[in-house]
Design an enzyme around this catalytic site. Structure first.
Site, PDB file in Angstrom:
ATOM      1  N   HIS A  87      34.256  20.203  40.014  1.00 28.19           N
ATOM      2  CA  HIS A  87      35.502  20.747  39.449  1.00 28.19           C
ATOM      3  C   HIS A  87      36.402  21.192  40.602  1.00 28.19           C
ATOM      4  CE1 HIS A  87      33.880  21.452  35.247  1.00 28.19           C
ATOM      5  NE2 HIS A  87      32.806  21.124  35.928  1.00 28.19           N
ATOM      6  N   GLU A 157      32.785  24.024  42.466  1.00 28.99           N
ATOM      7  CA  GLU A 157      34.232  24.215  42.429  1.00 28.99           C
ATOM      8  C   GLU A 157      34.714  23.916  43.847  1.00 28.99           C
ATOM      9  OE1 GLU A 157      36.412  25.029  40.054  1.00 28.99           O
ATOM     10  OE2 GLU A 157      35.095  25.567  38.387  1.00 28.99           O
TER      11      GLU A 157
END
Length: 190
Positions: A87, A157
Site C-alpha cells: 500500500h 505501507e
C-alpha cells in the site's frame, strides 16, 4: 488487485485518488474499498456502509471479484504461510490486528510477527507496528489471511509523502522491498 480503479485513476494523466474499484453501487456512486471487503470483522470500525465513502466496505464481505479472487487463491493453496500486501504511504510494516486493538492471542505468533516485522523494517527503513496502532480498519486482507488460514500476513505501507510519490524513489523502494520479501521467504518454512 485493483486494475480497473488504477486505470481510471491514471488514464487522463491527472491522478484522481481513486482507491476503490469501479463497481457502480446501488446509489450510482462508484467503488468498493477492496481492503475493507474481507470477512474479518467486516464493515465494523474504520469502514463505512455509505457507498460514496472512500472506505465503503461493499454490500457484503467478499462481494467484489477482486477480493473473491484472493480468497479463492488462498483457499486453494493451504500451504501458503506468508503474505505481503503493498500500500502507500507511511513507511511502515504492519501486522495483525488491524480490525481491533487487541494483541494477537497466540504469544508465539505475536512474537514471530513482531520479530519478522522488525527484521524487514531494518531492510526497508520502515517502522514495524501493529496495524491498529496506525488506525483501526476492519475487513482487511491481512487480518483475514491470518485468522482464516494462519498466514503470517503483513501490510507494507511504502515510503513517500503522498499516494503518488514520483519516480525518484522507485529504485530505492524496489531494492529495499525485494530484500524484505526475500527475508520473509527465508523464514517462511520456520
Amino acid at each position: 488487485l485493483n486494475p480497473d480503479g488504477v486505470e481510471f485513476d491514471i488514464k487522463t494523466g491527472r491522478y484522481k485518488y481513486q482507491r476503490k474499484n469501479m463497481r457502480v453501487n446501488s446509489d450510482k456512486s462508484v467503488g468498493v474499498d477492496l481492503n475493507r471487503n474481507y470477512d474479518s470483522w467486516w464493515c465494523e470500525a474504520g469502514a463505512s456502509t455509505y457507498p460514496g465513502s472512500d472506505t465503503y466496505c461493499g454490500p457484503r464481505a467478499f462481494s467484489e471479484p477482486e477480493s473473491q479472487a484472493v480468497k479463492k487463491f488462498i483457499e486453494a493453496r493451504r500451504n501458503l504461510k506468508t503474505h505481503i500486501s503493498y500500500h502507500s504511504y507511511a513507511s511502515t510494516i504492519l501486522y495483525p490486528w488491524g480490525g481491533q486493538e487487541a494483541e494477537i492471542a497466540n504469544a508465539k505468533d505475536r512474537t514471530a510477527f513482531i520479530n519478522i516485522a522488525a527484521a524487514m523494517g531494518k531492510l526497508t527503513g520502515y517502522r514495524p507496528e501493529k496495524s491498529s496502532d496506525m488506525y483501526v480498519a476492519t475487513g482487511d486482507s491481512c487480518d483475514w489471511a491470518y485468522s482464516t488460514a494462519g498466514i503470517f500476513a503483513f501490510t507494507f505501507e511504502l515510503e513517500g509523502n503522498s499516494f503518488y510519490p514520483g519516480g525518484a524513489i522507485i529504485n530505492r523502494t524496489v531494492t529495499s522491498n525485494i530484500k524484505a520479501a526475500v527475508y520473509l521467504l527465508s523464514v517462511t518454512d520456520n
